[in-house]
Motif scaffolding. Structure first.
Motif, PDB file in Angstrom:
ATOM      1  N   SER A  25       0.832  -1.184   0.056  1.00  0.00           N
ATOM      2  CA  SER A  25       0.124  -0.028   0.139  1.00  0.00           C
ATOM      3  C   SER A  25       0.827   1.233  -0.195  1.00  0.00           C
ATOM      4  O   SER A  25       2.060   1.191   0.529  1.00  0.00           O
ATOM      5  N   CYS A  26       0.345   2.261  -0.743  1.00  0.00           N
ATOM      6  CA  CYS A  26       1.308   3.672  -0.553  1.00  0.00           C
ATOM      7  C   CYS A  26       0.147   4.659  -0.063  1.00  0.00           C
ATOM      8  O   CYS A  26      -0.856   4.879  -0.830  1.00  0.00           O
ATOM      9  N   ALA A  27       0.232   5.250   0.971  1.00  0.00           N
ATOM     10  CA  ALA A  27      -0.613   6.248   1.062  1.00  0.00           C
ATOM     11  C   ALA A  27       0.078   7.708   0.914  1.00  0.00           C
ATOM     12  O   ALA A  27       0.906   8.032   1.659  1.00  0.00           O
ATOM     13  N   ALA A  28      -0.794   8.456   0.208  1.00  0.00           N
ATOM     14  CA  ALA A  28      -0.250   9.816  -0.046  1.00  0.00           C
ATOM     15  C   ALA A  28      -1.021  10.875   0.814  1.00  0.00           C
ATOM     16  O   ALA A  28      -2.102  10.716   0.951  1.00  0.00           O
ATOM     17  N   SER A  29      -0.304  11.792   1.082  1.00  0.00           N
ATOM     18  CA  SER A  29      -0.805  12.879   1.953  1.00  0.00           C
ATOM     19  C   SER A  29      -0.434  14.218   1.394  1.00  0.00           C
ATOM     20  O   SER A  29       0.579  14.489   0.725  1.00  0.00           O
ATOM     21  N   VAL A  87      -2.465   4.216  -3.456  1.00  0.00           N
ATOM     22  CA  VAL A  87      -2.303   3.019  -4.505  1.00  0.00           C
ATOM     23  C   VAL A  87      -1.760   1.789  -3.985  1.00  0.00           C
ATOM     24  O   VAL A  87      -1.099   1.740  -2.924  1.00  0.00           O
ATOM     25  N   TYR A  88      -2.320   0.789  -4.520  1.00  0.00           N
ATOM     26  CA  TYR A  88      -1.726  -0.533  -4.133  1.00  0.00           C
ATOM     27  C   TYR A  88      -1.261  -1.455  -5.127  1.00  0.00           C
ATOM     28  O   TYR A  88      -1.485  -1.243  -6.412  1.00  0.00           O
ATOM     29  N   LEU A  89      -0.572  -2.324  -4.624  1.00  0.00           N
ATOM     30  CA  LEU A  89       0.217  -3.535  -5.645  1.00  0.00           C
ATOM     31  C   LEU A  89      -0.169  -4.915  -4.900  1.00  0.00           C
ATOM     32  O   LEU A  89       0.531  -5.156  -3.768  1.00  0.00           O
ATOM     33  N   GLU A  90      -0.972  -5.523  -5.508  1.00  0.00           N
ATOM     34  CA  GLU A  90      -1.113  -6.884  -5.141  1.00  0.00           C
ATOM     35  C   GLU A  90      -0.280  -7.724  -5.922  1.00  0.00           C
ATOM     36  O   GLU A  90      -0.206  -7.863  -7.271  1.00  0.00           O
ATOM     37  N   MET A  91       0.524  -8.760  -5.144  1.00  0.00           N
ATOM     38  CA  MET A  91       1.626  -9.514  -5.710  1.00  0.00           C
ATOM     39  C   MET A  91       1.488 -10.559  -5.414  1.00  0.00           C
ATOM     40  O   MET A  91       1.247 -11.326  -4.337  1.00  0.00           O
ATOM     41  N   ASN A  92       0.967 -11.533  -6.524  1.00  0.00           N
ATOM     42  CA  ASN A  92       0.873 -12.967  -6.282  1.00  0.00           C
ATOM     43  C   ASN A  92       1.832 -13.651  -6.874  1.00  0.00           C
ATOM     44  O   ASN A  92       2.672 -13.336  -7.909  1.00  0.00           O
ATOM     45  N   ALA A  93       1.899 -14.910  -6.657  1.00  0.00           N
ATOM     46  CA  ALA A  93       2.813 -16.070  -7.288  1.00  0.00           C
ATOM     47  C   ALA A  93       4.442 -15.441  -7.400  1.00  0.00           C
ATOM     48  O   ALA A  93       5.161 -15.398  -8.194  1.00  0.00           O
ATOM     49  N   LEU A  94       4.748 -14.965  -6.069  1.00  0.00           N
ATOM     50  CA  LEU A  94       6.007 -14.303  -6.095  1.00  0.00           C
ATOM     51  C   LEU A  94       7.278 -15.280  -6.114  1.00  0.00           C
ATOM     52  O   LEU A  94       7.195 -16.421  -6.022  1.00  0.00           O
ATOM     53  N   LYS A  95       8.145 -14.819  -6.663  1.00  0.00           N
ATOM     54  CA  LYS A  95       9.567 -15.459  -7.160  1.00  0.00           C
ATOM     55  C   LYS A  95      10.679 -14.894  -6.504  1.00  0.00           C
ATOM     56  O   LYS A  95      10.530 -13.524  -6.142  1.00  0.00           O
ATOM     57  N   PRO A  96      11.442 -15.476  -6.210  1.00  0.00           N
ATOM     58  CA  PRO A  96      12.851 -14.985  -5.647  1.00  0.00           C
ATOM     59  C   PRO A  96      13.457 -13.559  -6.369  1.00  0.00           C
ATOM     60  O   PRO A  96      13.767 -12.797  -5.758  1.00  0.00           O
ATOM     61  N   GLU A  97      13.334 -13.670  -7.591  1.00  0.00           N
ATOM     62  CA  GLU A  97      13.779 -12.584  -8.492  1.00  0.00           C
ATOM     63  C   GLU A  97      12.800 -11.325  -8.323  1.00  0.00           C
ATOM     64  O   GLU A  97      13.356  -9.952  -8.677  1.00  0.00           O
ATOM     65  N   THR A 149      12.534 -10.099  -5.290  1.00  0.00           N
ATOM     66  CA  THR A 149      13.028  -9.588  -4.076  1.00  0.00           C
ATOM     67  C   THR A 149      13.651  -8.306  -4.334  1.00  0.00           C
ATOM     68  O   THR A 149      14.684  -7.963  -5.360  1.00  0.00           O
ATOM     69  N   ALA A 150      12.926  -7.015  -3.703  1.00  0.00           N
ATOM     70  CA  ALA A 150      13.690  -5.835  -3.912  1.00  0.00           C
ATOM     71  C   ALA A 150      12.998  -4.893  -2.930  1.00  0.00           C
ATOM     72  O   ALA A 150      12.375  -5.156  -1.909  1.00  0.00           O
ATOM     73  N   SER A 151      13.915  -3.586  -2.781  1.00  0.00           N
ATOM     74  CA  SER A 151      12.977  -2.447  -2.215  1.00  0.00           C
ATOM     75  C   SER A 151      11.827  -1.966  -2.934  1.00  0.00           C
ATOM     76  O   SER A 151      12.222  -1.855  -4.266  1.00  0.00           O
ATOM     77  N   TYR A 152      10.577  -1.722  -2.763  1.00  0.00           N
ATOM     78  CA  TYR A 152       9.526  -1.429  -3.631  1.00  0.00           C
ATOM     79  C   TYR A 152       9.172   0.270  -3.384  1.00  0.00           C
ATOM     80  O   TYR A 152       9.109   0.284  -2.013  1.00  0.00           O
ATOM     81  N   TYR A 153       9.319   0.758  -4.220  1.00  0.00           N
ATOM     82  CA  TYR A 153       9.003   2.394  -4.047  1.00  0.00           C
ATOM     83  C   TYR A 153       7.634   2.782  -5.047  1.00  0.00           C
ATOM     84  O   TYR A 153       7.553   2.457  -5.971  1.00  0.00           O
ATOM     85  N   CYS A 154       7.001   3.487  -4.014  1.00  0.00           N
ATOM     86  CA  CYS A 154       5.746   4.386  -4.654  1.00  0.00           C
ATOM     87  C   CYS A 154       6.367   5.658  -5.251  1.00  0.00           C
ATOM     88  O   CYS A 154       7.225   6.330  -4.580  1.00  0.00           O
ATOM     89  N   ALA A 155       5.743   6.039  -6.171  1.00  0.00           N
ATOM     90  CA  ALA A 155       5.916   7.043  -6.918  1.00  0.00           C
ATOM     91  C   ALA A 155       4.682   8.039  -7.551  1.00  0.00           C
ATOM     92  O   ALA A 155       3.831   7.189  -7.938  1.00  0.00           O
TER      93      ALA A 155
END
Length: 126
Positions: free
Chosen positions: A21-25, A78-88, A90-96
Motif C-alpha cells: 500500500s502507498c498512502a499519499a498525503s 495506490v496498491y500493488l497486489e503481488m501473487n505467485a512471488l518469485k525470488p527474483e 526480491t527488492a525494495s519497492y517504491y511508490c511514486a
C-alpha cells in the motif's frame, strides 16, 4: 508538503502473496500517474507498474498476470497486489507519483515522477 508512505512489505516464500500500500498525503490533487518501482541491491531502480487517473494500467512483462496495481478514487492510495512471488521479485519497492500530463511511453522512466516514498522491502525466499 507531499508525503508517500509505503507499507505491506515483508518476507514470503516463493509462490506466496503480498499486498503493498502507498498512502499519499498533502497536495495530492495534482497527481496524474502513480507507479511502483523496485530496486535490488547493486541494481538500478526499475519500473514495475503504473496507473493513471483514468484507470489505464501498465506493467513490466515479468509481472503481468501476477501483479495488479489499483488506486482509490480520491488518488490518496495506490496498491500493488503481488501473487505467485518469485525470488527474483526480491527488492525494495517504491511508490511514486507524477504530476502533469505524462504520456504512457514515459511511465517507465523514474525521472518523470516527482514524488517518491521511502520504500518497503520485499524478500521472497526459495
Amino acid at each position: 508538503q507531499v508525503q508517500l508512505v509505503e507499507s505491506g512489505g515483508g518476507l514470503v516464500q516463493a509462490g506466496g502473496s503480498l499486498r503493498l500500500s502507498c498512502a499519499a498525503s498533502g497536495r495530492t490533487f495534482g497527481f496524474t500517474v502513480m507507479g511502483w518501482f523496485r530496486q535490488a541491491p547493486g541494481k538500478e531502480r526499475d519500473f514495475v507498474a503504473a496507473i493513471a487517473g483514468s484507470g489505464t494500467r501498465d506493467y513490466i512483462d515479468t509481472v503481468k498476470g501476477r501483479f495488479t496495481i489499483s488506486r482509490d478514487n480520491a488518488k490518496t492510495r495506490v496498491y500493488l497486489e503481488m501473487n505467485a512471488l518469485k525470488p527474483e521479485d526480491t527488492a525494495s519497492y517504491y511508490c511514486a507519483a507524477a504530476t502533469g500530463i505524462l504520456h504512457p511511453s514515459r511511465w517507465k522512466s523514474p525521472r518523470d515522477y516527482v514524488f517518491w516514498g521511502q520504500g518497503t522491502q520485499v524478500t521472497v525466499s526459495s
